[in-house]
Design an enzyme around this catalytic site. Structure first.
Site, PDB file in Angstrom:
ATOM      1  N   ARG A  42     -17.423   5.363  -1.743  1.00 60.16           N
ATOM      2  CA  ARG A  42     -18.372   5.934  -0.776  1.00 60.16           C
ATOM      3  C   ARG A  42     -19.062   7.175  -1.359  1.00 60.16           C
ATOM      4  O   ARG A  42     -20.275   7.332  -1.235  1.00 60.16           O
ATOM      5  CB  ARG A  42     -17.626   6.334   0.505  1.00 60.16           C
ATOM      6  CG  ARG A  42     -17.387   5.172   1.429  1.00 60.16           C
ATOM      7  CD  ARG A  42     -16.325   5.466   2.473  1.00 60.16           C
ATOM      8  NE  ARG A  42     -16.599   6.567   3.402  1.00 60.16           N
ATOM      9  CZ  ARG A  42     -17.528   6.570   4.355  1.00 60.16           C
ATOM     10  NH1 ARG A  42     -18.336   5.542   4.475  1.00 60.16           N
ATOM     11  NH2 ARG A  42     -17.666   7.598   5.180  1.00 60.16           N
ATOM     12  N   SER A  77      -1.899   4.048  10.331  1.00 54.21           N
ATOM     13  CA  SER A  77      -2.882   3.161  10.983  1.00 54.21           C
ATOM     14  C   SER A  77      -2.185   1.844  11.314  1.00 54.21           C
ATOM     15  O   SER A  77      -1.091   1.556  10.799  1.00 54.21           O
ATOM     16  CB  SER A  77      -4.086   2.882  10.066  1.00 54.21           C
ATOM     17  OG  SER A  77      -3.780   1.871   9.118  1.00 54.21           O
ATOM     18  N   THR A 116       0.827  -1.202   0.000  1.00 56.53           N
ATOM     19  CA  THR A 116       0.000   0.000   0.000  1.00 56.53           C
ATOM     20  C   THR A 116       0.867   1.259   0.000  1.00 56.53           C
ATOM     21  O   THR A 116       1.919   1.300   0.657  1.00 56.53           O
ATOM     22  CB  THR A 116      -0.956   0.007   1.209  1.00 56.53           C
ATOM     23  OG1 THR A 116      -1.571   1.292   1.301  1.00 56.53           O
ATOM     24  CG2 THR A 116      -0.254  -0.278   2.524  1.00 56.53           C
ATOM     25  N   LYS A 167       1.343  -3.666   6.984  1.00 56.70           N
ATOM     26  CA  LYS A 167       1.883  -3.839   5.625  1.00 56.70           C
ATOM     27  C   LYS A 167       3.376  -3.485   5.581  1.00 56.70           C
ATOM     28  O   LYS A 167       4.135  -4.080   4.818  1.00 56.70           O
ATOM     29  CB  LYS A 167       1.097  -2.977   4.625  1.00 56.70           C
ATOM     30  CG  LYS A 167      -0.389  -3.241   4.614  1.00 56.70           C
ATOM     31  CD  LYS A 167      -0.763  -4.567   4.006  1.00 56.70           C
ATOM     32  CE  LYS A 167      -0.937  -4.452   2.527  1.00 56.70           C
ATOM     33  NZ  LYS A 167      -1.620  -5.639   1.949  1.00 56.70           N
ATOM     34  N   TYR A 190      -3.374  -1.030  10.414  1.00 56.83           N
ATOM     35  CA  TYR A 190      -3.400  -1.807   9.162  1.00 56.83           C
ATOM     36  C   TYR A 190      -2.187  -1.462   8.294  1.00 56.83           C
ATOM     37  O   TYR A 190      -1.455  -2.351   7.836  1.00 56.83           O
ATOM     38  CB  TYR A 190      -4.704  -1.541   8.374  1.00 56.83           C
ATOM     39  CG  TYR A 190      -4.501  -1.707   6.893  1.00 56.83           C
ATOM     40  CD1 TYR A 190      -4.291  -2.983   6.361  1.00 56.83           C
ATOM     41  CD2 TYR A 190      -4.452  -0.615   6.029  1.00 56.83           C
ATOM     42  CE1 TYR A 190      -4.035  -3.146   5.003  1.00 56.83           C
ATOM     43  CE2 TYR A 190      -4.195  -0.770   4.687  1.00 56.83           C
ATOM     44  CZ  TYR A 190      -3.993  -2.037   4.176  1.00 56.83           C
ATOM     45  OH  TYR A 190      -3.723  -2.199   2.841  1.00 56.83           O
ATOM     46  N   HIS A 191      -1.976  -0.149   8.048  1.00 54.17           N
ATOM     47  CA  HIS A 191      -0.862   0.236   7.171  1.00 54.17           C
ATOM     48  C   HIS A 191       0.481  -0.195   7.783  1.00 54.17           C
ATOM     49  O   HIS A 191       1.402  -0.573   7.063  1.00 54.17           O
ATOM     50  CB  HIS A 191      -0.879   1.755   6.912  1.00 54.17           C
ATOM     51  CG  HIS A 191      -2.009   2.207   6.019  1.00 54.17           C
ATOM     52  ND1 HIS A 191      -3.189   2.718   6.503  1.00 54.17           N
ATOM     53  CD2 HIS A 191      -2.137   2.224   4.679  1.00 54.17           C
ATOM     54  CE1 HIS A 191      -3.988   3.032   5.495  1.00 54.17           C
ATOM     55  NE2 HIS A 191      -3.378   2.748   4.370  1.00 54.17           N
ATOM     56  N   GLN A 199      -0.125  -0.052  -3.605  1.00 54.85           N
ATOM     57  CA  GLN A 199      -1.350   0.410  -4.240  1.00 54.85           C
ATOM     58  C   GLN A 199      -2.019   1.536  -3.463  1.00 54.85           C
ATOM     59  O   GLN A 199      -2.010   1.549  -2.246  1.00 54.85           O
ATOM     60  CB  GLN A 199      -2.286  -0.784  -4.341  1.00 54.85           C
ATOM     61  CG  GLN A 199      -3.489  -0.544  -5.202  1.00 54.85           C
ATOM     62  CD  GLN A 199      -4.244  -1.826  -5.465  1.00 54.85           C
ATOM     63  OE1 GLN A 199      -4.403  -2.238  -6.595  1.00 54.85           O
ATOM     64  NE2 GLN A 199      -4.720  -2.445  -4.424  1.00 54.85           N
TER      65      GLN A 199
HETATM   66  N1  USQ Z   1     -11.773  10.055   3.329  1.00 54.68           N
HETATM   67  C1  USQ Z   1     -12.661  11.112   3.407  1.00 54.68           C
HETATM   68  N2  USQ Z   1     -13.978  10.823   3.520  1.00 54.68           N
HETATM   69  C2  USQ Z   1     -14.464   9.532   3.538  1.00 54.68           C
HETATM   70  C3  USQ Z   1     -13.545   8.470   3.451  1.00 54.68           C
HETATM   71  C4  USQ Z   1     -12.194   8.773   3.358  1.00 54.68           C
HETATM   72  O1  USQ Z   1     -12.285  12.297   3.384  1.00 54.68           O
HETATM   73  O2  USQ Z   1     -15.672   9.353   3.643  1.00 54.68           O
HETATM   74  C5  USQ Z   1     -10.328  10.346   3.187  1.00 54.68           C
HETATM   75  C6  USQ Z   1      -9.456   9.685   4.234  1.00 54.68           C
HETATM   76  O3  USQ Z   1      -9.389  10.471   5.398  1.00 54.68           O
HETATM   77  C7  USQ Z   1      -8.137   9.535   3.505  1.00 54.68           C
HETATM   78  C8  USQ Z   1      -8.547   9.341   2.055  1.00 54.68           C
HETATM   79  O4  USQ Z   1      -9.897   9.778   1.947  1.00 54.68           O
HETATM   80  O5  USQ Z   1      -7.394  10.708   3.587  1.00 54.68           O
HETATM   81  C9  USQ Z   1      -8.477   7.884   1.596  1.00 54.68           C
HETATM   82  O6  USQ Z   1      -9.219   7.105   2.498  1.00 54.68           O
HETATM   83  P1  USQ Z   1      -9.790   5.649   2.095  1.00 54.68           P
HETATM   84  O7  USQ Z   1     -10.690   5.208   3.201  1.00 54.68           O
HETATM   85  O8  USQ Z   1     -10.340   5.684   0.726  1.00 54.68           O
HETATM   86  O9  USQ Z   1      -8.454   4.793   2.006  1.00 54.68           O
HETATM   87  P2  USQ Z   1      -7.468   4.265   3.120  1.00 54.68           P
HETATM   88  O10 USQ Z   1      -8.036   4.230   4.475  1.00 54.68           O
HETATM   89  O11 USQ Z   1      -6.199   5.024   2.973  1.00 54.68           O
HETATM   90  O12 USQ Z   1      -7.253   2.752   2.691  1.00 54.68           O
HETATM   91  C10 USQ Z   1      -7.549   2.279   1.372  1.00 54.68           C
HETATM   92  C11 USQ Z   1      -7.728   0.759   1.428  1.00 54.68           C
HETATM   93  C12 USQ Z   1      -6.415   0.109   1.836  1.00 54.68           C
HETATM   94  C13 USQ Z   1      -5.304   0.569   0.913  1.00 54.68           C
HETATM   95  C14 USQ Z   1      -5.222   2.081   0.918  1.00 54.68           C
HETATM   96  C15 USQ Z   1      -4.213   2.644  -0.048  1.00 54.68           C
HETATM   97  O13 USQ Z   1      -8.763   0.429   2.345  1.00 54.68           O
HETATM   98  O14 USQ Z   1      -6.562  -1.311   1.784  1.00 54.68           O
HETATM   99  O15 USQ Z   1      -4.089   0.029   1.341  1.00 54.68           O
HETATM  100  O16 USQ Z   1      -6.493   2.618   0.509  1.00 54.68           O
HETATM  101  S1  USQ Z   1      -3.473   4.131   0.546  1.00 54.68           S
HETATM  102  O17 USQ Z   1      -4.512   5.071   0.929  1.00 54.68           O
HETATM  103  O18 USQ Z   1      -2.646   4.683  -0.494  1.00 54.68           O
HETATM  104  O19 USQ Z   1      -2.690   3.768   1.710  1.00 54.68           O
END
Ligand code: USQ
Length: 394
Positions: free
Chosen positions: A254, A192, A157, A198, A194-195, A221
């Site tokens: 979402r 987090s 990730t 990884k 989770y992260h 990713q």
């Molecule tokens: N966010 C909002 N509003 C929402 C949901 C999320 O503003 O309703 C923001 C979050 O605070 C964050 C961003 O959008 O800054 C991305 O959040 P996300 O929930 O889409 O993604 P994340 O928690 O980072 O995790 C997801 C996957 C995970 C993968 C990761 C890639 O669940 O498995 O590893 O994306 S990354 O984000 O590059 O680490």
């Protein structure tokens, strides 16, 4: 080729299974339904019902004549993992029940993937660490002992890097220190549990690769969006399961569901958080190109797997524009950020490596969003708005 997919029931695992199967490979999927059970545990429904894994394999076989073998088993049990390589584990569903033999390539998706889930409480944090690390360690030892030449493709990730105030390289950084130079894994600082799990995966694998000359591609990713892939068009029951709740839903998915439900888009905090995003179809392409050009023995090859970067505000704006064109009255709300993360920051990751091995990226256009909205609209009646915000914070 024989492709073994760990976590083959998942949002990416099942579409990957069909993608490889459609291209003539012998595919075996393994899953313990962790995600389905966790969704029940935290009261997070899918947007539409999804048949069981053996049922999906039967539907796929009927539609295409191709076989995807299914094993329902828990890979955090080391003997079960080893049984995949020795032939001791039985298929839950297969047309031909004879052992297929050692895999040419393993796709490792068998992990708890949600940051909010990992921070629900200490119990879910433990589940995340135990599942992700023990499964990864079981895999590493099984490959070393039974199939050391097998290429492992792991889904990492971008969140491992966090949001540093310098450019993010593809996995590695050359450092000059007191007149001497060396190459190290790019610094990691996750936001987090989770992260962080990884990051620990990467460290485990890097140890195994240095020590036993295993070969691996780690795909770092970003958040993935979308529902439909070329293969799921043959029967809509083959679509991946799709979450839009606060715990397992990712931001673009979402926002589209919120728009259709006439719920204001939930931008967390200032909305300047920048991430690299990609379409689910591009995930499949990246994994497949990595399979076609494997890492060498002793190589930990790392690609940053994203197509383009956006702030959350930019995503909200795009989804709002397309949603409004489709007749949804889309509002954007800034809600208090439930996460500890930088809301305004520098973000400049390199991501040319995958294009270098032949991936053609597909950007998030208005047309793509229209197609995505059309599918979500079909399931409007199933949307439960109470799942959008469930109060997980850290
Ligand atoms: N966010 C909002 N509003 C929402 C949901 C999320 O503003 O309703 C923001 C979050 O605070 C964050 C961003 O959008 O800054 C991305 O959040 P996300 O929930 O889409 O993604 P994340 O928690 O980072 O995790 C997801 C996957 C995970 C993968 C990761 C890639 O669940 O498995 O590893 O994306 S990354 O984000 O590059 O680490």
């Amino acid at each position: 080729m024989h492709i073994l997919i760990l976590g083959g029931d998942g949002y990416l695992g099942w579409p990957s299974a069909m993608y490889f199967s459609a291209r003539g490979h012998q595919v075996t999927v393994v899953d313990n339904y962790f995600r389905r059970k966790a969704c029940i545990d935290v009261d997070a429904d899918f947007l539409y019902p999804v048949p069981s894994l053996p049922e999906r394999a039967r539907i796929w076989h009927k539609a295409t004549g191709r076989e995807i073998k299914v094993i329902l088993a828990d890979l955090s049990d080391s003997e079960t993992m080893r049984g995949l390589f020795s032939g001791a584990v039985r298929y839950t569903w297969a047309l031909d029940e004879r052992f297929t033999g050692l895999p040419h390539t393993i796709l490792h998706y068998a992990e708890q993937p949600s940051a909010p889930y990992s921070l629900l409480d200490y119990r879910r944090a433990n589940i995340t660490l135990a599942n992700n690390l023990i499964t990864t360690n079981n895999l590493m030892f099984a490959v070393k002992d039974f199939a050391p030449d097998t290429h492992i493709i792991h889904i990492g990730t971008m969140g491992e890097y966090g949001t540093p105030n310098i450019d993010i390289e593809e996995g590695w950084l050359d450092i000059e220190h007191k007149g001497r130079r060396d190459r190290f894994l790019f610094p990691r600082q996750a936001s987090s549990i989770y992260h962080t799990s990884k990051i620990m995966d990467t460290d485990l694998f890097w140890f195994g690769i240095r020590t036993w000359k295993l070969r691996m591609t780690d795909l770092m990713q970003g958040p993935v969006y979308g529902i439909e892939t070329e293969e799921s068009r043959v029967d809509e029951r083959l679509r991946p399961y799709f979450n839009y709740d606060e715990i397992f839903g990712t931001v673009i998915n979402r926002f589209v569901v919120q728009s259709v439900a006439r719920h204001p888009l939930t931008v967390y905090g200032k909305g300047g958080q920048t991430r690299g995003y990609l379409n689910i179809c591009d995930t499949l392409q990246c994994v497949y190109k990595s399979f076609e050009t494997p890492a060498n023995p002793g190589e930990l090859r790392i690609f940053n797997q994203i197509t383009e970067t956006f702030t959350v505000n930019e995503l909200a704006e795009r989804v709002q524009r397309v949603g409004t064109e489709r007749g949804h009255a889309v509002q954007v709300n800034h809600v208090e950020n439930p996460r500890k993360e930088a809301e305004e920051h520098y973000y400049n990751p390199a991501y040319q490596g995958l294009q270098g091995i032949g991936v053609t990226p597909h950007p998030l256009t208005d047309d793509v969003l229209h197609g995505f909205f059309a599918i979500v609209e079909e399931h409007k009646a199933n949307i439960k708005p109470e799942l959008f915000l469930k109060g997980v914070r850290w």
